[in-house]
Write a protein that holds these residues in place. Structure first.
Motif, PDB file in Angstrom:
ATOM      1  N   VAL A   1       7.515   8.212   4.173  1.00  0.00           N
ATOM      2  CA  VAL A   1       6.716   7.674   3.065  1.00  0.00           C
ATOM      3  C   VAL A   1       7.199   8.247   1.738  1.00  0.00           C
ATOM      4  O   VAL A   1       7.350   9.470   1.579  1.00  0.00           O
ATOM      5  CB  VAL A   1       5.224   7.995   3.271  1.00  0.00           C
TER       6      VAL A   1
ATOM      7  N   ARG B   1       8.174   3.007   2.457  1.00  0.00           N
ATOM      8  CA  ARG B   1       8.843   3.945   3.343  1.00  0.00           C
ATOM      9  C   ARG B   1      10.356   3.744   3.259  1.00  0.00           C
ATOM     10  O   ARG B   1      10.827   2.608   3.146  1.00  0.00           O
ATOM     11  CB  ARG B   1       8.379   3.766   4.787  1.00  0.00           C
TER      12      ARG B   1
ATOM     13  N   THR C   1       0.814  -1.220   0.000  1.00  0.00           N
ATOM     14  CA  THR C   1       0.000   0.000   0.000  1.00  0.00           C
ATOM     15  C   THR C   1       0.843   1.264   0.000  1.00  0.00           C
ATOM     16  O   THR C   1       0.376   2.329  -0.423  1.00  0.00           O
ATOM     17  CB  THR C   1      -0.947   0.018   1.210  1.00  0.00           C
ATOM     18  N   SER C   2       2.081   1.158   0.495  1.00  0.00           N
ATOM     19  CA  SER C   2       2.999   2.304   0.458  1.00  0.00           C
ATOM     20  C   SER C   2       4.419   1.810   0.675  1.00  0.00           C
ATOM     21  O   SER C   2       4.640   0.669   1.083  1.00  0.00           O
ATOM     22  CB  SER C   2       2.623   3.353   1.511  1.00  0.00           C
TER      23      SER C   2
ATOM     24  N   PRO D   1      -0.850   6.816  -5.454  1.00  0.00           N
ATOM     25  CA  PRO D   1      -1.601   5.707  -4.824  1.00  0.00           C
ATOM     26  C   PRO D   1      -2.354   4.841  -5.815  1.00  0.00           C
ATOM     27  O   PRO D   1      -2.558   3.642  -5.583  1.00  0.00           O
ATOM     28  CB  PRO D   1      -2.571   6.430  -3.876  1.00  0.00           C
TER      29      PRO D   1
END
Length: 502
Positions: free
Chosen positions: A332, A327, A324-325, A337
């Protein structure tokens, strides 16, 4: 000891007592199981056979009629074909049938020239080690059958047979060349895929003996055998592009009806689960098939604790997870997205892609963000295929690789994170240079993120197909072990000499 020419192993639902029976479709040798005592009655619930071995009538002289055959007939025997329609298999002895293993294991080596991972699987009669590229998304096991495929137990199922239905194959094929393995008329056709070149070839569905070591999770055990393992016979040309020398095909672990994990789980009765632990060319990695534990030196069971995330499967049987992301150093990365909100998942797991591939815009943002977080490290001229490289002499070596910025793949929630440390994020293409081991996949890769095998090394990945979950350890270097620490002792030698058929 009596040597038998043909047999078939099936499970039976109803309770039976040990003994030998005969009937028109063959003879049935019922193995005694622990708990079935001599004083028990024939239909006692305590008395359940582990296996029934069906032998052709001409393999042994007739035996007395079995009074409990009607019970067996109501079980799983009535649908079996007559013995003369059962393909021949390897020999079996009455004392060689034993309990089913809970787990199996294969050693995995990395070819340095191609960055592909290779396993040796014992196939054919007589048994021969066959080197195959490991493809976690492969739909089947396929081998080159044109180059001296010699086996007395090879069989090509007829078109529209049960075996073809199991493989979901409905195309019949003919072959105008001389009859040989891979060339028969009125057989099932299927596509075999070279995962490196992307080429496909139309081949023949086949059956033959496959043997694989059992394991208690700590070391190699006895070989166990599937007498009629389904695979694809492919032309030699398919194995000639991008593969290491001597490799003869691919072993597929994808979620399909005839992939290796599916057939093994079905035959031996354990859960559809496998665990992958890859390593560098200096060591052997390991593939566990079946139940935990998975123990690595010095006695660490790496099957727990594991992070967990939903495992999505494409129509082709490929494995995806949802990242979802991303880092870097807990910050982040500003990725679009929408690119990560894909189905069946944003991230494809691959063992035939050497380094993680990122969609072009993700790659640009990711590498720039990483460079900013590594501003203290002098950069050097990039070395293809990598786009960001550093002066290694200015970096500190640690137990988990060079001391660099950590990369976190955030999965289905914020607290579920797969951490990529320096040992998996940085590649040393030449002495004195560390490069970020991620490559630009262009504007239309197969998935926005394709997790490559370098990023998987020394991480345990457990594919729980029954629960659609992926378990992951992150780097095992944190735990003082690595994937090359699976014990290979004298059991490996004895396994080659002592087979058990189940």
């Amino acid at each position: 000891m009596q040597f038998l020419t043909s047999y078939r192993v099936v499970r039976l639902s109803g309770p039976l007592c040990p003994g030998v029976c005969s009937h028109g479709v063959g003879q049935f040798v019922i193995q005694r199981e622990t708990g079935c005592m001599g004083g028990d009655t024939c239909l006692s619930a305590k008395c359940t056979p582990t296996l029934i071995v069906i032998i052709t009538p001409y393999a042994l002289p007739p035996f007395h009629h079995c009074p409990i055959f009607s019970t067996a007939r109501n079980g799983s025997l009535s649908s079996l074909p007559p013995p003369d329609q059962q393909p021949p298999t390897t020999l079996l002895t009455n004392d060689s049938v034993s309990s089913r293993p809970n787990a199996l294991v294969l050693l995995v080596s990395k070819n340095e020239a191609t960055n592909l991972h290779v396993v040796d699987i014992q196939k054919r009669t007589p048994l021969k080690p066959v080197p195959l590229v490991l493809d976690v998304n492969g739909r089947s096991l396929w081998v080159d059958c044109e180059s001296n495929y010699l086996s007395s137990t090879y069989n090509a199922p007829q078109c529209h047979s049960t075996q073809c239905s199991r493989a979901n194959l409905h195309d019949c094929r003919t072959c105008s060349a001389q009859t040989r393995p891979g060339c028969h008329n009125n057989t099932c056709g299927l596509n075999a895929v070279n995962p490196v070149s992307g080429e496909t070839a139309f081949g023949e569905l086949a059956q033959d003996v496959l043997s694989i070591p059992s394991t208690d999770g700590s070391s190699l055990g006895q070989l166990v055998t599937i007498p009629q393992f389904l695979f694809a016979c492919a032309p030699s040309s398919l194995a000639q592009k991008g593969f290491p020398p001597a490799v003869q095909g691919v072993v597929g672990l994808g979620h399909t009806s005839i992939a290796l994990p599916t057939q093994l789980a079905s035959h031996f009765g354990f859960q559809q689960k496998f665990a992958l632990c890859l390593t560098s060319p200096l060591n052997h990695g390991v593939l566990f098939l079946g139940e935990a534990p998975y123990r690595l030196h010095p006695g660490i069971d790496v099957s727990h604790p594991l992070g967990s995330t939903p495992l999505s499967i494409s129509r082709e049987g490929e494995y995806f997870i949802q990242v979802t992301s991303i880092r870097i150093n807990e910050r982040v990365v500003p990725v679009n997205p929408a690119l990560l909100n894909r189905r069946p998942g944003s991230t494809l797991i691959s063992t035939t892609t050497p380094y993680t591939v990122l969609e072009h815009s993700i790659y640009q943002t990711f590498t720039q963000f990483y460079a900013n977080q590594m501003s203290w490290a002098p950069r050097v001229q990039p070395i293809a295929p990598f786009g960001l490289c550093f002066d290694a002499t200015k970096m500190t070596a640690t137990q988990i690789g060079p001391e660099v910025a950590n990369i976190d793949l955030v999965l289905h929630n914020r607290n579920n994170v797969w951490r990529i440390v320096g040992a998996n994020s940085m590649v040393q293409p030449r002495p004195g240079v560390w490069c970020l081991g991620f490559v630009d996949g262009g504007s239309n890769p197969k998935a926005p993120i394709i997790l490559g095998s370098y990023q998987l090394e020394d991480n345990l990945l457990q594919f729980d197909l029954a629960r659609s979950k992926l378990g992951f350890s992150s780097s095992l270097l944190f735990r003082g072990t690595h994937c090359g620490n699976f014990f290979v002792g004298s059991a490996q030698t004895s396994a080659a000499k002592e087979e058990k058929h189940v």
